[in-house]
Design a protein around this motif. Structure first.
Motif, PDB file in Angstrom:
ATOM      1  N   ASP A  17      -3.791   2.300   1.379  1.00 24.33           N
ATOM      2  CA  ASP A  17      -2.523   2.463   2.099  1.00 24.33           C
ATOM      3  C   ASP A  17      -1.442   1.642   1.435  1.00 24.33           C
ATOM      4  O   ASP A  17      -0.324   2.104   1.219  1.00 24.33           O
ATOM      5  N   ASN A  47       5.537   8.465   6.847  1.00 26.90           N
ATOM      6  CA  ASN A  47       6.646   7.645   7.328  1.00 26.90           C
ATOM      7  C   ASN A  47       7.801   7.614   6.343  1.00 26.90           C
ATOM      8  O   ASN A  47       8.940   7.439   6.726  1.00 26.90           O
ATOM      9  N   ILE A  51       7.671  -9.966   7.462  1.00 24.04           N
ATOM     10  CA  ILE A  51       7.816  -8.511   7.533  1.00 24.04           C
ATOM     11  C   ILE A  51       8.610  -8.088   8.760  1.00 24.04           C
ATOM     12  O   ILE A  51       8.653  -6.912   9.115  1.00 24.04           O
ATOM     13  N   LEU A  62       8.252  -8.596  11.975  1.00 24.18           N
ATOM     14  CA  LEU A  62       7.620  -8.235  13.247  1.00 24.18           C
ATOM     15  C   LEU A  62       8.044  -9.212  14.337  1.00 24.18           C
ATOM     16  O   LEU A  62       7.981  -8.917  15.514  1.00 24.18           O
ATOM     17  N   THR A 110       1.345  -4.669   3.776  1.00 26.50           N
ATOM     18  CA  THR A 110       0.584  -5.725   4.428  1.00 26.50           C
ATOM     19  C   THR A 110      -0.822  -5.227   4.736  1.00 26.50           C
ATOM     20  O   THR A 110      -0.994  -4.103   5.193  1.00 26.50           O
ATOM     21  N   GLN A 134      -6.218  -1.492  12.042  1.00 23.10           N
ATOM     22  CA  GLN A 134      -5.126  -0.997  11.205  1.00 23.10           C
ATOM     23  C   GLN A 134      -5.461   0.372  10.636  1.00 23.10           C
ATOM     24  O   GLN A 134      -4.769   0.867   9.756  1.00 23.10           O
ATOM     25  N   ASN A 169      -8.129  -7.349  10.892  1.00 20.43           N
ATOM     26  CA  ASN A 169      -9.154  -6.516  11.523  1.00 20.43           C
ATOM     27  C   ASN A 169      -9.146  -5.104  10.937  1.00 20.43           C
ATOM     28  O   ASN A 169      -8.176  -4.378  11.076  1.00 20.43           O
ATOM     29  N   SER A 210       1.365   6.252   5.776  1.00 21.10           N
ATOM     30  CA  SER A 210       2.530   5.567   5.208  1.00 21.10           C
ATOM     31  C   SER A 210       3.453   6.545   4.504  1.00 21.10           C
ATOM     32  O   SER A 210       4.673   6.432   4.573  1.00 21.10           O
ATOM     33  N   ARG A 216       2.185   2.870  -0.897  1.00 21.99           N
ATOM     34  CA  ARG A 216       3.550   2.440  -0.574  1.00 21.99           C
ATOM     35  C   ARG A 216       4.287   1.915  -1.798  1.00 21.99           C
ATOM     36  O   ARG A 216       5.471   1.647  -1.741  1.00 21.99           O
ATOM     37  N   PHE A 271      -3.923  -6.344   7.103  1.00 23.69           N
ATOM     38  CA  PHE A 271      -4.215  -7.289   8.179  1.00 23.69           C
ATOM     39  C   PHE A 271      -5.696  -7.627   8.221  1.00 23.69           C
ATOM     40  O   PHE A 271      -6.506  -7.114   7.457  1.00 23.69           O
ATOM     41  N   ARG A 287      11.149  -3.579   4.481  1.00 25.21           N
ATOM     42  CA  ARG A 287       9.746  -3.302   4.794  1.00 25.21           C
ATOM     43  C   ARG A 287       9.129  -2.331   3.802  1.00 25.21           C
ATOM     44  O   ARG A 287       7.941  -2.411   3.516  1.00 25.21           O
ATOM     45  N   ASN A 288       9.935  -1.401   3.296  1.00 30.41           N
ATOM     46  CA  ASN A 288       9.397  -0.440   2.338  1.00 30.41           C
ATOM     47  C   ASN A 288       9.011  -1.089   1.018  1.00 30.41           C
ATOM     48  O   ASN A 288       8.293  -0.500   0.228  1.00 30.41           O
ATOM     49  N   LYS A 316       4.246 -12.689   9.978  1.00 27.42           N
ATOM     50  CA  LYS A 316       4.962 -11.744  10.853  1.00 27.42           C
ATOM     51  C   LYS A 316       6.474 -11.877  10.689  1.00 27.42           C
ATOM     52  O   LYS A 316       7.203 -10.897  10.792  1.00 27.42           O
TER      53      LYS A 316
END
Lengths: 273, 294
Positions: free
Chosen positions: A150, A106, A51, A53, A82, A90, A86, A103, A154, A84, A77-78, A48
């Motif tokens: 995803d 965004n 990135i 967070l 990541t 996500q 679960n 993504s 990116r 995750f 971040r771009n 975390k």
């Protein structure tokens, strides 16, 4: 060239319980690093922090020559994708294609480029037939494949897997790991950081970073770690099946090279009398 | 989960399904207004209701909405209908014609108008349900959010974060099946520990529900945190510029459908505004040979 440089990084959720107690390490471009350790050792916190967070208490994180701070958070971040743990939590879009497009939306990608990239990524992870499906119709492994798609769209320089396979069954796990090694083959400059409980998985990586109670205790190649049986005992690690087999055979007098595969062990046994 | 089927999206590919959700929402509003507009004369009311009902039945047939689920939802309404009839029949109303007494209960006269009024309300309720059912069972919930977002766009001028509201709404919709699954899992887990959700008195059942709701909330909050992490990690910035993957398209079919509904709406509005009885003939008189009301 260094991809990630972490120096004296500390973090605590509250004052009395530091989670990370000043850890430093470097990761090269194109390296595949596993971060392992027991529950509560600070692995996920480290992810975390990388990135952005969470905000570090002290120390520095330099990614591709840029020090991570509030101003360049978005641009850094771009560069990072990541995946995750679960699969459900996500999955943001209503369907597979919407989720992969999230993504891209965004990043303000134009529509025609977006449709093409979504299709490309979906076919790379083998989900092209499921584009219009909703997440409740997908298995955990399929959802995680969508998460990888995803990550693919990116076009990241760094891929972080935060226990991405820990909620999957063995076949789902294998699919994801195969996809990752395929991604690395296609793009050798892709740096992969895998935070994992699974010692078998870390056995295939270039380097293992071992965390214990907020300290970095070891950073070496898997074979070095598994050759050192005292370390294994000291940190109470489970070892991969191959290594355990090797240990047992060594006890009864066989000799092996540093890092034998199952086939090599079989060959050795076959040749001995 | 089966009792949630009312108005659920049915994935057919009819021309109603293919319409732009924005058109469908606008048509729904127009039709609802038409249904609830009060046309002055009695015979005009009958004609307009019949036309609307016929139109709606045709639309239901075209969009392949299941009549079974329509009747099921009507069945769930019987208590409401019953109360309506009771209220209309037993509450005195000065607008009823005192000469139209059907029968007496003791000293209290029951008016024909009361039955007519309650019947009319029921027909309108049925039509309302039909209209909303057509909308929800031919439009994906996600498309509805896109349409709502489009309609709310002008609010951006007064700094309402419309896109954030729409994102919240679409995530809520996305997680309904996930949370339902979770609910069932927790119910099974608690049942295996001896919690009984189906028997016992009111307080016992409420106690059982608490054992479901508390873990459900805990897990939902945990999920939301992980979800927001995943969104941030994937570069979501609520105030940044985003492109759209889903584009709504207003086509020729939309125009035709909209004009049709608008014509019906316009005709009924005209009837109300002109306030004149176009249908002088008393159809009830024709059918029954006598007129119970006039």
């Amino acid at each position: 060239m260094k991809c990630i440089e972490v120096k004296d990084l500390t973090y605590s959720y509250d004052e009395n319980t530091p989670v990370l107690k000043g850890i430093s390490f470097d990761i090269d471009v194109g390296e595949y690093v596993s971060i392992v350790g027991h529950n509560g050792c600070g692995k996920s916190t480290l992810c975390k922090l990388l990135i952005g967070l969470l905000e570090k208490n002290s120390g520095s994180i330099v990614i591709k020559g840029q020090e991570l701070n509030q101003e360049n958070l978005t641009s850094i971040r771009n560069k990072i994708a990541t995946v995750f743990q679960n699969p459900d939590n996500q999955f943001i879009g209503a369907t597979v294609e919407d989720d992969i497009a999230f993504s891209l939306e965004n990043m303000n990608t134009p529509l025609n480029e977006m449709t093409q990239k979504v299709k490309e990524a979906a076919s790379k992870v083998g989900m092209i037939d499921y584009l219009t499906k909703e997440p409740s119709y997908l298995s955990g492994g399929q959802k995680q494949r969508v998460a990888i798609a995803d990550a693919l769209v990116r076009e990241p320089e760094i891929l972080i897997l935060d226990e991405a396979t820990s909620m999957l069954d063995p076949s789902g796990k294998k699919e994801i790991l195969d996809l990752i090694s395929q991604m690395r083959k296609e793009n050798p400059s892709l740096t992969v950081i895998s935070i994992t409980h699974d010692i078998e998985e870390s056995y295939n990586s270039d380097r293992i970073i071992l965390l214990d109670e907020g300290n970095l205790v070891l950073s070496c190649s898997p074979s070095e770690l598994f050759d050192n049986r005292e370390l294994i005992k000291k940190y109470n690690l489970t070892v991969p099946f191959v290594v355990e087999l090797k240990y047992k055979l060594e006890e009864i007098g066989y000799k092996f090279d540093q890092n034998p595969s199952l086939e090599e062990i079989g060959e050795k046994l076959w040749q001995s009398k | 989960m089966n009792n949630l089927t009312f108005g659920r999206y049915a994935p057919f590919d009819t021309c109603v399904h293919r319409l732009d959700p924005r058109t469908k929402i606008m048509m729904m509003i127009l039709l609802l207004v038409s249904v609830f507009l009060k046309v002055n004369s009695w015979s005009s009311t009958l004609i307009t209701s019949a036309v609307l009902l016929l139109f709606l039945i045709v639309v239901l047939l075209i969009s392949r909405v299941s009549f079974v689920s329509l009747f099921k939802s009507l069945g769930a309404m019987w208590l409401l209908v019953f109360l309506l009839v009771i209220i209309y029949v037993f509450i005195p109303n000065s607008s009823y014609n005192p000469n139209h007494i059907a029968f007496y209960i003791g000293n209290y006269g029951i008016n024909y108008d009361a039955f007519y009024q309650s019947g009319y309300i029921i027909v309108r309720l049925v039509m309302m349900i039909m209209i909303t059912m057509v909308l929800t069972s031919t439009t994906k919930p996600m498309d509805l959010t896109y349409a709502f977002e489009w309609y709310l766009t002008p609010l951006k001028l007064i700094k309402v974060p419309v896109h954030i509201i729409a994102m919240t709404l679409s995530i809520a919709l996305r997680f309904i099946p996930t949370i339902l699954e979770e609910t069932q899992r927790i119910m099974k887990a608690q049942a295996s520990r001896g919690v009984d959700f189906n028997h016992g008195g009111l307080f016992k059942r409420i106690g059982a529900l608490i054992s479901l709701i508390v873990p459900l909330f805990v897990s939902a909050i945990g999920r939301s945190e992980e979800l927001s992490n995943a969104m941030e990690a994937r570069g979501y910035d609520p105030y940044g510029k985003r492109s759209r993957y889903r584009k709504l398209h207003f086509g020729f079919n939309d125009l035709v459908a909209f004009l049709l509904v608008f014509a019906i709406f316009g005709a009924i509005v005209a009837l109300v505004v002109i306030d004149k009885n176009f249908f002088e003939v008393n159809y009830i008189y024709w059918i029954f040979g006598f007129n119970p009301i006039f």
